[in-house]
Scaffold this active site. Sequence first.
Site, PDB file in Angstrom:
ATOM      1  CB  ILE A  33      -2.778   8.645   9.460  1.00  0.00           C
ATOM      2  CG1 ILE A  33      -3.274   8.319   8.038  1.00  0.00           C
ATOM      3  CG2 ILE A  33      -3.111  10.076   9.838  1.00  0.00           C
ATOM      4  CD1 ILE A  33      -4.785   8.419   7.871  1.00  0.00           C
ATOM      5  CG  HIS A  42      -0.610   5.390   4.919  1.00  0.00           C
ATOM      6  ND1 HIS A  42      -1.556   5.654   5.867  1.00  0.00           N
ATOM      7  CD2 HIS A  42      -1.276   4.886   3.836  1.00  0.00           C
ATOM      8  CE1 HIS A  42      -2.753   5.312   5.405  1.00  0.00           C
ATOM      9  NE2 HIS A  42      -2.611   4.848   4.174  1.00  0.00           N
ATOM     10  N   GLY A  76      -5.092   2.029   7.904  1.00  0.00           N
ATOM     11  CA  GLY A  76      -6.171   1.380   8.630  1.00  0.00           C
ATOM     12  C   GLY A  76      -6.011  -0.127   8.648  1.00  0.00           C
ATOM     13  CG  ASP A 103      -1.959   1.122   1.168  1.00  0.00           C
ATOM     14  OD1 ASP A 103      -1.701   2.123   0.463  1.00  0.00           O
ATOM     15  OD2 ASP A 103      -3.004   0.999   1.806  1.00  0.00           O
TER      16      ASP A 103
END
Length: 286
Positions: A208, A193, A211, A188
């Site tokens: 961040i 991120h 998820g 990903d």
Amino acid sequence: MPIDEAVALAAEPRTGEIAWDHKDVQLYHLGIGAGRPATDPDELRYTLESRLHVLPSFATVAGAGSPGVISGLSMPGVEVDLAKVLHGGQHLEIHRPLPVRGTATATSRIAAVYDKGKAAVLVLRTEVSDADGPLWTNDAQIFVRGEGGWGGDRGPSTRLDPPVGEPDRTVERAVREDQALLYRLSGDWNPLHADPDFAKRAGFERPILHGLCTYGITLKAVVDTLLGGDVGRVRAYGTRFAGVVFPGETLRIRMWQGEGSAVRVAVSAVERDDAPVLADTIVQHS
């Protein structure tokens, strides 16, 4: 409108071959925090090739995470700004235990498009099979801010009543400062991120955590705490992403065993007064 519901739903599924081996599994496990302490026998089953068991959430990155959330944004009828995209939820159904190495066929399509008013939700469904039959089915709910309001179906509510009573178990898991940088090596590559400038453009003070990294950390905690470390007992696992995690924070994972074969889970960020991170989370098991 950047999302054409009729075109997206009518598009032909995309099919491709995916493959993985023990190195991919080990990298994923390290990316969700396995291997601490490094010589713990319970951790070696996630990190040492001679003892390796595959945590079912590895299915979300098998084949380098493709087809995944970002690939879903390139489907016919979908043209959106990546900075407006958030991963809204994930549901995984496991048909057979995942092998340490394998080759399989992944077929993905937009299974649903929902109009939430101020946002749109795309459901990207990926079905994976090998020579012996179905392996897993993945549903990713992709939340696109600012793309709703065309009068379409709002879709079903995924909100559940809160678990009753005190949790049966509560554990805390520290997220490393470099956790997102390690996890993204499993496929990903969303700059949200890793890139501070991109994160600010998306409305966050800094990058961040994925998820799906939190998703994996949580499933590992449930397997290790309530399922005796037996990854083969997991049958299905679903969650709603209720908030963000910043690398360096601590996750508080509350578990309710309840009756039957389901564990209810709630996850929060300790340093931000238990701000919700995962909600409406259920692990179905044997």
